[in-house]
Design a protein around this motif. Structure first.
Motif, mmCIF file in Angstrom:
data_model
loop_
_atom_site.group_PDB
_atom_site.id
_atom_site.type_symbol
_atom_site.label_atom_id
_atom_site.label_comp_id
_atom_site.label_asym_id
_atom_site.label_seq_id
_atom_site.Cartn_x
_atom_site.Cartn_y
_atom_site.Cartn_z
ATOM 1 N N SER A 1 0.834 -1.209 0.000
ATOM 2 C CA SER A 1 0.000 0.000 0.000
ATOM 3 C C SER A 1 0.866 1.255 0.000
ATOM 4 N N ASP A 2 2.069 1.156 0.553
ATOM 5 C CA ASP A 2 2.997 2.288 0.540
ATOM 6 C C ASP A 2 3.720 2.431 -0.797
ATOM 7 N N LYS A 3 3.848 1.328 -1.526
ATOM 8 C CA LYS A 3 4.641 1.338 -2.757
ATOM 9 C C LYS A 3 3.845 1.707 -4.001
ATOM 10 N N GLU B 1 1.346 3.526 -6.594
ATOM 11 C CA GLU B 1 1.056 4.945 -6.800
ATOM 12 C C GLU B 1 -0.408 5.192 -7.160
ATOM 13 N N GLU C 1 -4.114 5.276 -6.480
ATOM 14 C CA GLU C 1 -4.867 5.403 -5.227
ATOM 15 C C GLU C 1 -5.841 4.237 -5.010
ATOM 16 N N GLN D 1 -5.565 1.190 -6.002
ATOM 17 C CA GLN D 1 -4.812 -0.002 -5.604
ATOM 18 C C GLN D 1 -4.322 0.121 -4.167
ATOM 19 N N LYS D 2 -3.920 1.307 -3.785
ATOM 20 C CA LYS D 2 -3.505 1.547 -2.398
ATOM 21 C C LYS D 2 -4.648 1.178 -1.453
ATOM 22 N N LYS D 3 -5.866 1.613 -1.788
ATOM 23 C CA LYS D 3 -7.033 1.328 -0.949
ATOM 24 C C LYS D 3 -7.312 -0.175 -0.877
#
Length: 162
Positions: A111-113, A115, A117, A119-121
């Protein structure tokens, strides 16, 4: 191996492990909990497959595994069954806990890697799902380690805390 393929393999390995564990217990309730965990892993790798194919926003439905597991534990309590678990079985559940913790850490890291949004969620949501699995397995280890006192004393508040 890219992160998506790694995540799919990790989820499929967990699914297979839970299905194997389900075969190793005679208790239908515990079998159901293990099968629910396996089914969650299937949902996880399907969402990752969607992410791999396209960058459109894939959605991961919220799981109700803790509530369902609580209901199974209540049924087990109602039957007043006597359990005799052996150490290897407890160790199987502890290994599952370790697998879930590894998945949790992986998804938090991803989630940190990423970019994108959306996919982060999804990675954060997957991490949350794995954390629920860790919590459930912690209760399962407690239950298997000392079933009489866990059932008598807990009143299943363990699962309500989450």
């Amino acid at each position: 191996m890219n992160i998506y393929k790694y995540a799919i393999k990790m989820e499929k390995d967990s699914e297979n492990y839970y299905l194997e564990l389900a075969k190793k217990t005679d208790d239908v309730g515990l079998q159901n909990i293990l099968k629910m965990l396996a089914n969650d892993e299937v949902k996880h790798y399907h969402i990752i497959e969607q992410m791999m194919k396209t960058d459109v926003s894939a959605e991961l439905a919220e799981t109700d595994i803790l509530e369902n597991a609580k209901n199974i534990f209540i049924k087990i309590k109602g039957k007043k069954l006597v359990f005799d678990f052996d150490l290897p079985q407890i160790n199987f559940y502890r290994k599952a806990q370790e697998m879930e913790e590894k998945s949790y850490k992986f998804y938090m890291e991803m989630s940190d890697k990423v970019e994108i949004e959306s996919q982060k969620k999804i990675f954060l949501k997957l991490a949350g799902e794995e954390k629920k699995h860790m919590f459930l397995l912690e209760n399962l280890v407690e239950f298997v380690s000392r079933p009489e006192t866990w059932i008598e004393n807990a009143e299943f508040n363990h699962l309500d805390d989450y």
